[in-house]
Design a protein around this motif. Sequence first.
Motif, PDB file in Angstrom:
ATOM      1  N   PHE A 255      31.180  29.097  45.544  1.00 50.58           N
ATOM      2  CA  PHE A 255      30.493  29.045  44.258  1.00 50.58           C
ATOM      3  C   PHE A 255      30.227  30.444  43.708  1.00 50.58           C
ATOM      4  CE2 PHE A 255      26.532  28.827  41.738  1.00 50.58           C
ATOM      5  CZ  PHE A 255      26.912  27.890  40.779  1.00 50.58           C
ATOM      6  N   TYR A 256      29.590  31.294  44.518  1.00 48.21           N
ATOM      7  CA  TYR A 256      29.156  32.599  44.019  1.00 48.21           C
ATOM      8  C   TYR A 256      30.289  33.621  43.958  1.00 48.21           C
ATOM      9  CZ  TYR A 256      24.249  31.238  44.140  1.00 48.21           C
ATOM     10  OH  TYR A 256      23.045  30.619  43.899  1.00 48.21           O
ATOM     11  N   ARG A 257      31.022  33.771  45.027  1.00 47.34           N
ATOM     12  CA  ARG A 257      32.041  34.807  45.044  1.00 47.34           C
ATOM     13  C   ARG A 257      33.407  34.275  44.585  1.00 47.34           C
ATOM     14  NH1 ARG A 257      27.303  37.085  46.430  1.00 47.34           N
ATOM     15  NH2 ARG A 257      27.232  35.519  48.095  1.00 47.34           N
ATOM     16  N   GLY A 258      33.765  33.071  45.041  1.00 42.58           N
ATOM     17  CA  GLY A 258      35.056  32.539  44.643  1.00 42.58           C
ATOM     18  C   GLY A 258      35.144  32.281  43.153  1.00 42.58           C
ATOM     19  N   TYR A 259      34.040  31.770  42.562  1.00 48.95           N
ATOM     20  CA  TYR A 259      34.096  31.461  41.133  1.00 48.95           C
ATOM     21  C   TYR A 259      33.266  32.409  40.268  1.00 48.95           C
ATOM     22  CZ  TYR A 259      34.450  29.076  36.727  1.00 48.95           C
ATOM     23  OH  TYR A 259      34.707  28.801  35.408  1.00 48.95           O
ATOM     24  N   LEU A 260      31.929  32.463  40.482  1.00 52.02           N
ATOM     25  CA  LEU A 260      31.092  33.227  39.560  1.00 52.02           C
ATOM     26  C   LEU A 260      31.495  34.696  39.495  1.00 52.02           C
ATOM     27  CD1 LEU A 260      27.450  31.861  39.981  1.00 52.02           C
ATOM     28  CD2 LEU A 260      29.264  31.131  38.427  1.00 52.02           C
ATOM     29  N   GLN A 261      31.694  35.349  40.642  1.00 50.78           N
ATOM     30  CA  GLN A 261      32.060  36.764  40.614  1.00 50.78           C
ATOM     31  C   GLN A 261      33.424  36.957  39.952  1.00 50.78           C
ATOM     32  OE1 GLN A 261      31.274  39.057  44.175  1.00 50.78           O
ATOM     33  NE2 GLN A 261      32.938  40.487  43.753  1.00 50.78           N
ATOM     34  N   THR A 262      34.348  36.052  40.245  1.00 54.06           N
ATOM     35  CA  THR A 262      35.672  36.157  39.645  1.00 54.06           C
ATOM     36  C   THR A 262      35.605  35.959  38.133  1.00 54.06           C
ATOM     37  OG1 THR A 262      36.591  35.220  41.683  1.00 54.06           O
ATOM     38  CG2 THR A 262      38.052  35.310  39.770  1.00 54.06           C
ATOM     39  N   ARG A 263      34.827  34.963  37.720  1.00 52.47           N
ATOM     40  CA  ARG A 263      34.692  34.687  36.278  1.00 52.47           C
ATOM     41  C   ARG A 263      34.002  35.845  35.554  1.00 52.47           C
ATOM     42  NH1 ARG A 263      36.608  32.918  31.870  1.00 52.47           N
ATOM     43  NH2 ARG A 263      35.475  31.360  30.653  1.00 52.47           N
ATOM     44  N   LEU A 264      32.966  36.392  36.155  1.00 47.83           N
ATOM     45  CA  LEU A 264      32.270  37.518  35.541  1.00 47.83           C
ATOM     46  C   LEU A 264      33.138  38.772  35.528  1.00 47.83           C
ATOM     47  CD1 LEU A 264      28.684  36.939  36.968  1.00 47.83           C
ATOM     48  CD2 LEU A 264      29.364  36.840  34.553  1.00 47.83           C
ATOM     49  N   ASP A 265      34.030  38.900  36.517  1.00 48.99           N
ATOM     50  CA  ASP A 265      34.973  40.024  36.495  1.00 48.99           C
ATOM     51  C   ASP A 265      35.939  39.916  35.312  1.00 48.99           C
ATOM     52  OD1 ASP A 265      33.946  41.385  38.629  1.00 48.99           O
ATOM     53  OD2 ASP A 265      35.398  40.622  40.089  1.00 48.99           O
ATOM     54  N   GLU A 266      36.185  38.687  34.849  1.00 50.75           N
ATOM     55  CA  GLU A 266      37.018  38.508  33.658  1.00 50.75           C
ATOM     56  C   GLU A 266      36.290  39.031  32.418  1.00 50.75           C
ATOM     57  OE1 GLU A 266      39.272  34.424  35.235  1.00 50.75           O
ATOM     58  OE2 GLU A 266      37.882  34.359  33.526  1.00 50.75           O
ATOM     59  N   VAL A 267      34.965  38.867  32.408  1.00 50.26           N
ATOM     60  CA  VAL A 267      34.153  39.321  31.279  1.00 50.26           C
ATOM     61  C   VAL A 267      33.934  40.835  31.354  1.00 50.26           C
ATOM     62  CG1 VAL A 267      31.945  39.058  30.084  1.00 50.26           C
ATOM     63  CG2 VAL A 267      33.004  37.081  31.202  1.00 50.26           C
ATOM     64  N   PHE A 268      33.621  41.308  32.571  1.00 54.40           N
ATOM     65  CA  PHE A 268      33.351  42.735  32.787  1.00 54.40           C
ATOM     66  C   PHE A 268      34.350  43.260  33.821  1.00 54.40           C
ATOM     67  CE2 PHE A 268      29.202  40.594  32.119  1.00 54.40           C
ATOM     68  CZ  PHE A 268      28.870  41.146  30.893  1.00 54.40           C
ATOM     69  N   PRO A 269      35.518  43.674  33.410  1.00 58.15           N
ATOM     70  CA  PRO A 269      36.546  44.128  34.359  1.00 58.15           C
ATOM     71  C   PRO A 269      36.026  45.230  35.285  1.00 58.15           C
ATOM     72  CG  PRO A 269      37.476  43.896  32.172  1.00 58.15           C
ATOM     73  CD  PRO A 269      35.989  43.736  32.019  1.00 58.15           C
ATOM     74  N   PRO A 270      36.252  45.101  36.597  1.00 62.87           N
ATOM     75  CA  PRO A 270      35.787  46.120  37.551  1.00 62.87           C
ATOM     76  C   PRO A 270      36.445  47.468  37.283  1.00 62.87           C
ATOM     77  CG  PRO A 270      36.451  44.098  38.677  1.00 62.87           C
ATOM     78  CD  PRO A 270      36.917  43.966  37.263  1.00 62.87           C
TER      79      PRO A 270
END
Length: 255
Positions: free
Chosen positions: A161-176
């Motif tokens: 939930f947190y790393r597989g999806y939320l972190q990945t999705r937020l990385d789409e919004v805020f590219p690392p």
Amino acid sequence: MTPQERRAALVEVGALFLLTLLAIRVVVEIHQLGPGGWVWDVVLVGVPLLFMWTPVWSCRLRGADPWAYPMAVPDWPWRDPTSRREWSDALRLGGGFALALTLPFWGGYHLWQVYLVPIVEQTLAVDLYRPDPVFAWRLPPDLGLLVPYHLFFVAIPEEIFYRGYLQTRLDEVFPPTVQVFGAKLGWGFALTCLLFAFGHSIVLFQWWHVFIVFPSLVFGWMRARTGGFLAGAIFHAWCNVVVQILDHLYGIGLS
């Protein structure tokens, strides 16, 4: 991403986070109101199911492919070489961190429980623990179940939930953009760590949940370093198991 797409993604992440954690709180409340016993504990199966499936439903609602996100558990290692490599790589990284941090973790736990907690109690005029921590060689009675429980029932669903999806999705919004020991990190990593700590308090508030941010930094780094959640889940499970063992050794929370 366009500004409109960024706003939509942030609304989706916020709604998914709140709805999932509130639903999990309802499951936990129902369980606590029940008559007890192992049969009633089946209600808690709803917790990992919600963690694992709500991101899939969210993807389908917006027409995205859930397989585009690293949320799938690798097959059993004896099935094929690819699965074997994924599990071995995850065990090497997650298990390596666990071995390296066992003694420092124990030392920090001892310092906190024996010396720092009394200072907090005196400063805030509250009693945080009863009985006071006293070390003794006592282990949890269900020690053999702790590892599979925390790996498959707690750590893997939460990391999906947190790393597989939320972190990945937020990385789409805020590219690392920042390179840290072989992992590219950004605001998605930081926000996920905060959501991880806050999410625990939505389900069941504890004053110490703020400190969950610190192990979450490692889980998130492992996600960015490996491209998957499995190494972080292994280390996540180790953290949970070690805390429970140490709680028993020091008599924390025991009647």
